[in-house]
Write a protein that holds these residues in place. Structure first.
Motif, PDB file in Angstrom:
ATOM      1  N   UNK A 133       0.844  -1.210   0.000  1.00  0.00           N
ATOM      2  CA  UNK A 133       0.000   0.000   0.000  1.00  0.00           C
ATOM      3  C   UNK A 133       0.876   1.255   0.000  1.00  0.00           C
ATOM      4  N   UNK A 134       1.853   1.273   0.908  1.00  0.00           N
ATOM      5  CA  UNK A 134       2.699   2.464   1.047  1.00  0.00           C
ATOM      6  C   UNK A 134       3.489   2.729  -0.231  1.00  0.00           C
ATOM      7  N   UNK A 135       4.008   1.664  -0.828  1.00  0.00           N
ATOM      8  CA  UNK A 135       4.795   1.817  -2.058  1.00  0.00           C
ATOM      9  C   UNK A 135       3.942   2.365  -3.194  1.00  0.00           C
ATOM     10  N   UNK A 136       2.695   1.880  -3.311  1.00  0.00           N
ATOM     11  CA  UNK A 136       1.825   2.342  -4.387  1.00  0.00           C
ATOM     12  C   UNK A 136       1.465   3.809  -4.214  1.00  0.00           C
ATOM     13  N   UNK A 137       1.182   4.201  -2.980  1.00  0.00           N
ATOM     14  CA  UNK A 137       0.838   5.603  -2.731  1.00  0.00           C
ATOM     15  C   UNK A 137       2.054   6.490  -2.975  1.00  0.00           C
ATOM     16  N   UNK A 138       3.221   6.079  -2.449  1.00  0.00           N
ATOM     17  CA  UNK A 138       4.433   6.878  -2.615  1.00  0.00           C
ATOM     18  C   UNK A 138       4.796   7.028  -4.084  1.00  0.00           C
ATOM     19  N   UNK A 139       4.689   5.955  -4.857  1.00  0.00           N
ATOM     20  CA  UNK A 139       5.027   6.001  -6.284  1.00  0.00           C
ATOM     21  C   UNK A 139       4.081   6.924  -7.039  1.00  0.00           C
ATOM     22  N   UNK A 140       2.791   6.848  -6.708  1.00  0.00           N
ATOM     23  CA  UNK A 140       1.798   7.708  -7.364  1.00  0.00           C
ATOM     24  C   UNK A 140       2.082   9.178  -7.079  1.00  0.00           C
ATOM     25  N   UNK A 141       2.377   9.498  -5.824  1.00  0.00           N
ATOM     26  CA  UNK A 141       2.621  10.889  -5.446  1.00  0.00           C
ATOM     27  C   UNK A 141       3.929  11.408  -6.043  1.00  0.00           C
ATOM     28  N   UNK A 142       4.956  10.571  -6.051  1.00  0.00           N
ATOM     29  CA  UNK A 142       6.265  10.996  -6.547  1.00  0.00           C
ATOM     30  C   UNK A 142       6.298  11.187  -8.053  1.00  0.00           C
ATOM     31  N   UNK A 143       5.307  10.690  -8.763  1.00  0.00           N
ATOM     32  CA  UNK A 143       5.306  10.751 -10.227  1.00  0.00           C
ATOM     33  C   UNK A 143       4.814  12.083 -10.780  1.00  0.00           C
ATOM     34  N   UNK A 144       4.165  12.895  -9.952  1.00  0.00           N
ATOM     35  CA  UNK A 144       3.578  14.140 -10.441  1.00  0.00           C
ATOM     36  C   UNK A 144       3.894  15.297  -9.501  1.00  0.00           C
ATOM     37  N   UNK A 145       3.861  16.496 -10.054  1.00  0.00           N
ATOM     38  CA  UNK A 145       3.921  17.678  -9.202  1.00  0.00           C
ATOM     39  C   UNK A 145       2.665  17.761  -8.349  1.00  0.00           C
ATOM     40  N   UNK A 146       2.799  18.432  -7.205  1.00  0.00           N
ATOM     41  CA  UNK A 146       1.714  18.421  -6.218  1.00  0.00           C
ATOM     42  C   UNK A 146       0.378  18.870  -6.786  1.00  0.00           C
ATOM     43  N   UNK A 147       0.349  20.029  -7.402  1.00  0.00           N
ATOM     44  CA  UNK A 147      -0.929  20.575  -7.839  1.00  0.00           C
ATOM     45  C   UNK A 147      -1.548  19.761  -8.971  1.00  0.00           C
ATOM     46  N   UNK A 148      -0.699  19.191  -9.839  1.00  0.00           N
ATOM     47  CA  UNK A 148      -1.214  18.326 -10.904  1.00  0.00           C
ATOM     48  C   UNK A 148      -1.830  17.056 -10.308  1.00  0.00           C
ATOM     49  N   UNK A 149      -1.165  16.502  -9.305  1.00  0.00           N
ATOM     50  CA  UNK A 149      -1.688  15.304  -8.641  1.00  0.00           C
ATOM     51  C   UNK A 149      -3.028  15.601  -7.982  1.00  0.00           C
ATOM     52  N   UNK A 150      -3.105  16.734  -7.296  1.00  0.00           N
ATOM     53  CA  UNK A 150      -4.355  17.102  -6.619  1.00  0.00           C
ATOM     54  C   UNK A 150      -5.474  17.248  -7.629  1.00  0.00           C
ATOM     55  N   UNK A 151      -5.214  17.917  -8.740  1.00  0.00           N
ATOM     56  CA  UNK A 151      -6.250  18.102  -9.767  1.00  0.00           C
ATOM     57  C   UNK A 151      -6.757  16.758 -10.274  1.00  0.00           C
ATOM     58  N   UNK A 152      -5.843  15.849 -10.540  1.00  0.00           N
ATOM     59  CA  UNK A 152      -6.238  14.534 -11.061  1.00  0.00           C
ATOM     60  C   UNK A 152      -7.047  13.746 -10.039  1.00  0.00           C
ATOM     61  N   UNK A 153      -6.558  13.711  -8.804  1.00  0.00           N
ATOM     62  CA  UNK A 153      -7.246  12.920  -7.785  1.00  0.00           C
ATOM     63  C   UNK A 153      -8.614  13.532  -7.444  1.00  0.00           C
ATOM     64  N   UNK A 154      -8.710  14.842  -7.453  1.00  0.00           N
ATOM     65  CA  UNK A 154      -9.994  15.493  -7.185  1.00  0.00           C
ATOM     66  C   UNK A 154     -11.020  15.104  -8.239  1.00  0.00           C
ATOM     67  N   UNK A 155     -10.605  15.102  -9.490  1.00  0.00           N
ATOM     68  CA  UNK A 155     -11.524  14.715 -10.573  1.00  0.00           C
ATOM     69  C   UNK A 155     -12.010  13.276 -10.404  1.00  0.00           C
ATOM     70  N   UNK A 156     -11.171  12.449  -9.822  1.00  0.00           N
ATOM     71  CA  UNK A 156     -11.505  11.034  -9.673  1.00  0.00           C
ATOM     72  C   UNK A 156     -12.121  10.707  -8.305  1.00  0.00           C
ATOM     73  N   UNK A 157     -12.396  11.742  -7.508  1.00  0.00           N
ATOM     74  CA  UNK A 157     -13.062  11.533  -6.225  1.00  0.00           C
ATOM     75  C   UNK A 157     -12.191  10.927  -5.154  1.00  0.00           C
ATOM     76  N   UNK A 158     -10.877  11.178  -5.225  1.00  0.00           N
ATOM     77  CA  UNK A 158      -9.941  10.627  -4.247  1.00  0.00           C
ATOM     78  C   UNK A 158      -9.454  11.755  -3.335  1.00  0.00           C
ATOM     79  N   UNK A 159      -9.670  11.647  -2.006  1.00  0.00           N
ATOM     80  CA  UNK A 159      -9.332  12.741  -1.079  1.00  0.00           C
ATOM     81  C   UNK A 159      -7.849  12.817  -0.734  1.00  0.00           C
ATOM     82  N   UNK A 160      -7.067  13.311  -1.677  1.00  0.00           N
ATOM     83  CA  UNK A 160      -5.673  13.651  -1.420  1.00  0.00           C
ATOM     84  C   UNK A 160      -5.584  15.166  -1.504  1.00  0.00           C
TER      85      UNK A 160
END
Length: 406
Positions: free
Chosen positions: A297-324
């Motif tokens: 779990x930790x590796x998957x979350x860390x890899x997902x977060x490390x792959x994108x800049x913060x604001x881009x990640x937030x925009x993507x996860x918000x569109x998909x209904x994920x509370x990051x």
């Protein structure tokens, strides 16, 4: 005298508070009461006043901190070591509904403003002492610094590791816990007096207040206290990989809160990792460390977060209904969309610093507090008005100044 908004319809309109407190817990408590309509007379030493007036950073000349905990009040300077100073304090106390003090145990008695003296002058008074460890007990003599109280409560120890000292907490939890409990106690005591006519002597310890709020962090110890194992421990302190902070590609940070199964499923689908979904997951797993699944779990979350800049990640996860969500700096938080949308910052004119920001009392949205309080007072700004209101003639007031009483 009053705040910058009308106070006539507020719940504490007509309540007079003599505030002998300094620094944080007492002043924040009385500022909240002022926001709810009370008139607060802040008693300060002649000259420099409350020592927190010197706290950095500054606006132009005034302390940002001091202004954040003393808005809406009126300053009266008194030297309580002098007989005339105590006499003026006693005259004010006779008119007051509430007295708040934050001295070490024994100091108020030396200054002639202890509960026995005060209640003799005003039997219906609500008297509130705010101290680190209370007016009695084995630690009552110790200064009530926030870090010391967090350390002794067990709260600061939550971040302890075997190879390093615990982190210094980033929030003054003990100070604000004591202040909050003092507000609650004063409001309760005022209701009691309205029904019975009786005053109250409130002994508010910052330690007691914070410890009472440590019910979650003490769950394991309370279980062990009566012979149980205390395990598994509720995991809200970093042991749960789905409830923590992670770095992004631009070396910023995000907060991940995927405790509930449905939120985890949304995340797994959003990153095309359905293999991480445990269809047998139960509500008991919500605050667990997720056992042998934790590393994946930790590796998957860390890899997902490390792959994108913060604001881009937030925009993507918000569109998909994920509370990051982003981990904001104080500057980002102050200027955030949500702070603006909730109306949590207002600007007020300060007599020397111009327009300054204030954090709005959250009760303002419910009509129980002013939305925009007056700026914190200059040292002794209301001394003449208060003394005149207490019946002292101009000649006597002039003598007080000459003698250094005010």
């Amino acid at each position: 005298m009053g705040s910058s908004d009308t106070t006539a319809d507020l719940p504490l309109a007509g309540v007079l508070i003599a505030d002998f407190s300094r620094l944080l817990p007492g002043p924040w408590c009385t500022q909240l009461l002022s926001d709810m309509g009370a008139t607060v007379i802040k008693i300060e030493r002649p000259g420099a006043g409350d020592m927190s007036r010197a706290n950095a950073p500054l606006f132009k000349t005034g302390s940002v901190y001091f202004n954040s905990v003393n808005g809406g009040k009126h300053s009266l300077t008194l030297d309580l070591s002098k007989q005339d100073g105590r006499a003026i304090a006693h005259r004010l106390i006779e008119e007051a509904d509430v007295v708040v003090e934050s001295f070490r145990p024994g100091v108020a008695k030396n200054l002639g403003i202890d509960y026995d003296t005060v209640s003799g002058l005003n039997p219906g008074i609500v008297y509130c002492s705010v101290s680190g460890f209370g007016q009695s007990g084995p630690l009552s003599h110790i200064s009530g610094h926030d870090l010391v109280i967090q350390a002794l409560s067990g709260f600061a120890g939550l971040s302890a590791q075997s190879d390093k000292a615990p982190d210094v907490p980033g929030f003054q939890a003990a100070d604000y816990a004591g202040a909050t409990m003092a507000v609650i106690g004063i409001l309760g005591a005022l209701l009691k007096r309205r029904e019975t006519g009786l005053g109250s002597n409130l002994d508010i310890a910052m330690f007691d207040s914070l410890f009472s709020m440590c019910n979650i962090s003490q769950t394991g110890s309370m279980s062990r206290d009566v012979g149980n194992t205390g395990t598994p421990m509720i995991e809200v302190w970093g042991g749960n990989p789905r409830y923590g902070t992670y770095l992004t590609a631009d070396n910023k940070a995000v907060a991940v809160a995927l405790l509930e199964k449905r939120l985890w499923v949304n995340f797994c689908n959003a990153i095309d990792r359905p293999d991480l979904i445990d269809h047998d997951e139960s509500p008991e797993d919500r605050h667990s460390d997720h056992g042998d699944k934790a590393d994946a779990y930790r590796a998957a979350i860390a890899e997902t977060c490390a792959a994108k800049n913060r604001d881009d990640l937030i925009d993507e996860m918000t569109r998909k209904g994920v509370p990051i969500t982003p981990v904001y700096s104080p500057d980002e938080a102050l200027n955030s969309e949500n702070v603006a949308g909730r109306g949590l910052i207002e600007y007020v004119e300060h007599p020397t610093d111009g327009k300054i920001p204030q954090i709005v009392n959250p009760l303002a949205a419910s009509g129980l507090a002013v939305k925009c309080r007056a700026a914190a007072p200059e040292v002794g700004d209301a001394t003449d008005a208060v003394l005149s209101g207490l019946g002292f003639d101009p000649e006597t007031i002039a003598r007080f100044y000459k003698d250094g009483v005010t």
